[in-house]
Structures are given as C-alpha cells and as structure tokens.
Scaffold this active site. Structure first.
Site, PDB file in Angstrom:
ATOM      1  CE1 TYR A   1      -5.529   9.951   7.631  1.00  0.00           C
ATOM      2  CE2 TYR A   1      -5.362  10.158  10.013  1.00  0.00           C
ATOM      3  CZ  TYR A   1      -4.871   9.679   8.818  1.00  0.00           C
ATOM      4  OH  TYR A   1      -3.725   8.930   8.799  1.00  0.00           O
TER       5      TYR A   1
ATOM      6  CG  ASN B   1      -8.964   5.175   2.602  1.00  0.00           C
ATOM      7  OD1 ASN B   1      -7.871   4.639   2.782  1.00  0.00           O
ATOM      8  ND2 ASN B   1      -9.255   6.375   3.080  1.00  0.00           N
TER       9      ASN B   1
ATOM     10  CG  HIS C   1       1.292   2.113   3.364  1.00  0.00           C
ATOM     11  ND1 HIS C   1       1.263   2.981   2.292  1.00  0.00           N
ATOM     12  CD2 HIS C   1       0.460   2.641   4.295  1.00  0.00           C
ATOM     13  CE1 HIS C   1       0.453   3.993   2.580  1.00  0.00           C
ATOM     14  NE2 HIS C   1      -0.041   3.808   3.782  1.00  0.00           N
TER      15      HIS C   1
ATOM     16  CG  HIS D   1      -4.755   6.859   0.207  1.00  0.00           C
ATOM     17  ND1 HIS D   1      -4.739   5.879   1.161  1.00  0.00           N
ATOM     18  CD2 HIS D   1      -4.340   6.295  -0.947  1.00  0.00           C
ATOM     19  CE1 HIS D   1      -4.318   4.756   0.603  1.00  0.00           C
ATOM     20  NE2 HIS D   1      -4.081   4.976  -0.674  1.00  0.00           N
TER      21      HIS D   1
END
Length: 148
Positions: free
Chosen positions: A23, A75, A81, A101
């Site tokens: 990240y 984000n 999901h 993302h």
C-alpha cells in the site's frame, strides 16, 4: 465553490504502516494533503472522512447530498467486496463517484476481484498507489466543470 468528498474505508487509517510493500509508505494524511493542494488550485472544497464502520460511511454519503457535494472519490477498501449497503447509499444519493484502490485488486485473491460498486461508478482506478487518488481528484474536478 464546488465540493468534492473524499471517503476512505476500513483500515485505511493504518496507511504508512500497514503492509507498506503493498500500500506504500504515505499516510492517509499525506494523501489528503496532496488532494487538498489539487482541489485548492482548482477552487474546489475538499471534504474528507475515514471510518472502519460501514454505517458511518453510509451516513456520510447521505449527508453529502444535503451538503451540496457534487462528486465523491471513494476507496471503500474491504467493503468493496461485501457492502450492498454502501452500493445502495451511493445509488440513493445519485452523486457521481470514482472508486479508487491503492493495490491492483485484480492481481490479488479471487474474493478481492469483485466490487459491488464498480458497475455504478463513473470510473475505477486500481493499482496505481496514491497517484490513483490524484488522478481521481483531477477527473472529478473536470467533471464538475473545473480545471485540474
């Protein structure tokens, strides 16, 4: 002054220390500072929020419609999901949004490759790290009629 809402989902408050190889090392504050500079230069007011709780994000989306927000950059993190509620909130307010993302979700586990938001988003930016937020903010500003 046009308003852009920047929303961050679960665990993004840990950016900079959470799996930095995936990240990056920038913190959430670093990303928001970059976006604030982009928005200020374009004459756009940036509002931002982060929550680890789905309901708080839904409440913030609802409030955005009443506050005159014109565009959302989100984000949704892990809620991407799983959250029909987040999807329904975005549909309910009918504000355009870009899904962002940091990592390339399509190169990760199968369960991360489905999004409840992508098909209703103006666009999706994935895998470009913090630059993805910059691109999303600039695109949102242009869609609001500004120069970015």
């Amino acid at each position: 002054m046009p308003k852009l809402l920047l929303l961050h989902g679960p665990n993004l408050n840990r950016l900079g220390t959470r799996e930095p190889e995936r990240y990056g090392r920038l913190t959430l504050q670093d990303i928001e500072t970059r976006l604030r500079s982009i928005c200020d230069a374009a004459g756009v007011q940036l509002c931002s929020a982060q929550s680890n709780h789905e309901g708080e994000l839904i409440d913030r989306i609802h409030a955005a419609a009443d506050e005159g927000v014109e565009f959302i950059v989100i984000n949704p993190a892990a809620l991407t999901h799983t959250s029909v509620g987040l999807r329904d909130a975005l549909l309910a307010v009918a504000l355009p949004f870009i899904e962002v993302h940091l990592s390339n979700v399509h190169a990760r586990e199968a369960f991360r490759q489905h999004s409840y938001l992508s098909d209703i988003a103006e666009g999706v930016i994935t895998g470009l790290g913090a630059d993805g937020y910059d691109f999303a903010a600039r695109a949102a500003i242009r869609r609001m009629g500004g120069q970015a």
